[in-house]
Scaffold this active site. Structure first.
Site, mmCIF file in Angstrom:
data_model
loop_
_atom_site.group_PDB
_atom_site.id
_atom_site.type_symbol
_atom_site.label_atom_id
_atom_site.label_comp_id
_atom_site.label_asym_id
_atom_site.label_seq_id
_atom_site.Cartn_x
_atom_site.Cartn_y
_atom_site.Cartn_z
ATOM 1 N N LYS B 50 37.372 -76.073 -23.366
ATOM 2 C CA LYS B 50 37.029 -76.259 -21.507
ATOM 3 C C LYS B 50 38.113 -76.514 -20.971
ATOM 4 O O LYS B 50 38.327 -75.074 -19.825
ATOM 5 C CB LYS B 50 36.349 -77.104 -21.300
ATOM 6 C CG LYS B 50 34.470 -77.406 -21.867
ATOM 7 C CD LYS B 50 34.213 -78.146 -21.719
ATOM 8 C CE LYS B 50 32.778 -78.595 -22.184
ATOM 9 N NZ LYS B 50 31.577 -79.642 -21.580
ATOM 10 N N ALA B 94 36.679 -81.922 -20.631
ATOM 11 C CA ALA B 94 36.000 -83.009 -21.480
ATOM 12 C C ALA B 94 34.801 -83.073 -21.874
ATOM 13 O O ALA B 94 33.865 -81.787 -21.436
ATOM 14 C CB ALA B 94 35.764 -84.987 -20.082
ATOM 15 N N ASP B 95 33.917 -83.519 -23.370
ATOM 16 C CA ASP B 95 32.802 -83.419 -24.166
ATOM 17 C C ASP B 95 32.186 -84.808 -24.573
ATOM 18 O O ASP B 95 32.983 -85.574 -25.046
ATOM 19 C CB ASP B 95 32.923 -81.951 -24.445
ATOM 20 C CG ASP B 95 31.513 -81.356 -25.473
ATOM 21 O OD1 ASP B 95 31.178 -80.526 -24.478
ATOM 22 O OD2 ASP B 95 31.079 -82.051 -26.272
ATOM 23 N N THR B 96 31.048 -84.870 -23.797
ATOM 24 C CA THR B 96 30.682 -86.124 -24.903
ATOM 25 C C THR B 96 28.811 -85.840 -25.420
ATOM 26 O O THR B 96 28.586 -84.860 -24.999
ATOM 27 C CB THR B 96 30.262 -87.598 -23.241
ATOM 28 O OG1 THR B 96 31.352 -86.782 -22.245
ATOM 29 C CG2 THR B 96 29.589 -87.859 -23.916
ATOM 30 N N GLY B 131 35.383 -86.290 -25.615
ATOM 31 C CA GLY B 131 36.682 -85.787 -25.854
ATOM 32 C C GLY B 131 37.401 -85.492 -24.755
ATOM 33 O O GLY B 131 36.774 -85.298 -23.950
#
Lengths: 225, 225
Positions: B50, B94-96, B131
């Site tokens: 991203k 960001a990724d959750t 992340g």
């Protein structure tokens, strides 16, 4: 069930709204008296004083109301007010403190006090305690009281002198126990917690919900927003 | 420094505002490709895809802008654009995800999926991983990239069948990884966490702030609200 929050804190109000409860606010007017020394005993004691003050006043005004309604009803020779028809009443009192190295940190007196507290808290962990008291008057006329506390460990990253000055300049520390707001700008200096986050903000709504369920619960139909 | 959040999430936006940063939003258009299996590797990988997508596009449009300005300047025979005069640029991706018993839980496909996830999560603990990738283009023309993740353990109280149905009926679970929002109604079912709360909401702003400081930091004068 009628729910009363015995606190003027906008943060506690937001947390109760967050879990979907409808409630009213009635701030305690009691003069707080601390007779305990351990932090979790102090917050339990103060939450109890706040909740009981509001509970006694609410029940007093209810009785006066019921008596005047009864008098009006009998003078009109209509149906009497049925016994036990009143709503149940739940009053919630809470108190939060920050404790570090056995010292209890309240709200800072001034800018210098805030700087000193932040110098103590930075680069290490401390504990936040919130005491909660529930005073419940059931529809059948029975009253019960339940007091508990939650403890949360909070870890700060090290802060430079400039960061402390900048944070105090932001004004955020001035109305908060321990001189910081975990839900505000201070999030940049906090590495993590162990325990309930909302307990640090001012009200452990998870434990609160669970304790109210044990006391009989709240009908979701009426309280869910 | 110009800060770009490469995410459409309103919760990540609120968290960056909370720590007082001014930023713009530019959502990544990349097709996410997962080549890893461990949850913390997956979130790092996706955050990187991203952030890099947006970073490459932003730098490309900057270069095109600079070239057209240079052409305009030379045709007017005025001063050339000074080298290195551009602002530095920071892109945050960001990724959750939620992980329980080695299973990765994303957003629920439907009502039944949300109920199944909540039945898995209730009465026990699980982990949430976010992340984060920082792509920084400094004013001197140098680019650096930094990827990290934060893990937070989340503990749920036991939930009854009625509580799960009520919570799914509220609609809150439907757009959230793991089918719950710690910052919403679900707070009533969470007993505590170990780690960063904001990491569960979607962006570990404490760690993020610290990492950006290590990369050179942000001038508070320009970013403080």
């Amino acid at each position: 069930m009628k729910i009363i929050l015995a606190s003027a804190s906008p943060r506690r109000r937001e947390l109760l709204h967050q879990i979907g409860w409808n409630f009213e606010i009635c701030v305690s007017q009691v003069e707080e008296k601390i007779t305990k020394t351990l932090p979790w005993e102090v917050v339990e004691e103060l939450s109890c004083q706040k909740a009981e003050d509001v509970f006694v006043r609410m029940l007093g005004s209810r009785k006066a109301e019921a008596a005047s309604e009864e008098a009006a009803a009998s003078s009109l020779v209509e149906e009497p007010v049925p016994a036990g028809a009143e709503d149940s009443l739940l009053v919630i009192g809470a108190d939060t403190i920050v404790a570090c190295d056995g010292r209890i940190l309240g709200k800072p007196a001034d800018r210098e006090d805030a700087v000193a507290m932040l110098k103590l808290l930075q680069g290490r962990s401390h504990y936040v305690y919130t005491g909660v008291t529930l005073c419940l008057h059931r529809a059948d006329g029975e009253s019960v009281r339940r007091t508990f506390h939650e403890a949360t460990e909070v870890n700060f990253y090290p802060m430079t002198e400039e960061e402390i000055q900048w944070y105090v300049d932001s004004g955020e520390p001035m109305d908060k126990a321990g001189s910081y707001g975990i839900q505000g700008l201070c999030a940049r200096y906090i590495s993590g917690i162990a325990g309930d986050y909302n307990n640090v903000v001012g009200l452990p709504v998870g434990r609160l919900y669970q304790e109210v369920q044990k006391l009989g619960g709240i009908h979701e139909e009426s309280s869910h927003i």
